[in-house]
Design an enzyme around this catalytic site. Structure first.
Site: not given
Ligand code: THU
Length: 135
Positions: A46, A57, A44, A88, A55
């Protein structure tokens, strides 16, 4: 060791450590193996404008497509969560784009707990291109 020679779990765990998650503090790693046998990883990333974050994935999928591949055979996702981290909703749809419903997905914690599921089980009733056809 090349990424292709690593296990998916090792690849996902390694890339998770590189995640840029200063806002949530929640680092996620994803690794996928393609039908051709290559491994692609993502973490991920941000952003201070929160909705612009991506994310793990999505990153692994982007790496796969950038390498000229579009068919996922297996997925592994890991985070330091109390129970195996569920992708998610948006990532479920993104995985469905490039995987068959029976494609195995392993969700994991840093403590070693794993939950095995499939892309189809993660997204029942998925929207697909057939829903855009009237006849
Ligand atoms: N996140 C992912 O990278 N993959 C997921 O499937 C769940 C959430 C990340 C997004 C964000 O940077 C952090 O987790 C908190 O939501």
């Amino acid at each position: 060791m090349s990424v292709s020679a690593m296990s998916l779990s090792e690849a996902a765990r390694n890339v998770r450590a590189l995640a840029y998650a200063p806002y949530s503090g929640f680092q996620v790693g994803a690794a996928l193996r393609t039908v051709a046998g290559h491994v692609h990883v993502g973490c991920n990333v941000e952003n201070v404008a929160y909705p612009e974050g991506t994310c793990a994935e999505a990153g692994a999928i982007a790496a796969m497509v950038a390498a000229g591949e579009t068919a996922i055979a297996e997925v592994y996702v890991i985070a330091d969560s109390p129970t195996p981290v569920p992708p998610c909703g948006g990532c479920r749809q993104k995985l469905m784009e490039f995987a068959a419903p029976d494609t195995p997905v392993t969700l994991a914690t840093m403590d070693g707990a794993e939950m095995r599921t499939t892309v189809g089980a993660l997204l029942p009733g998925a929207f697909g291109s057939d829903h855009m056809e009237r006849t």
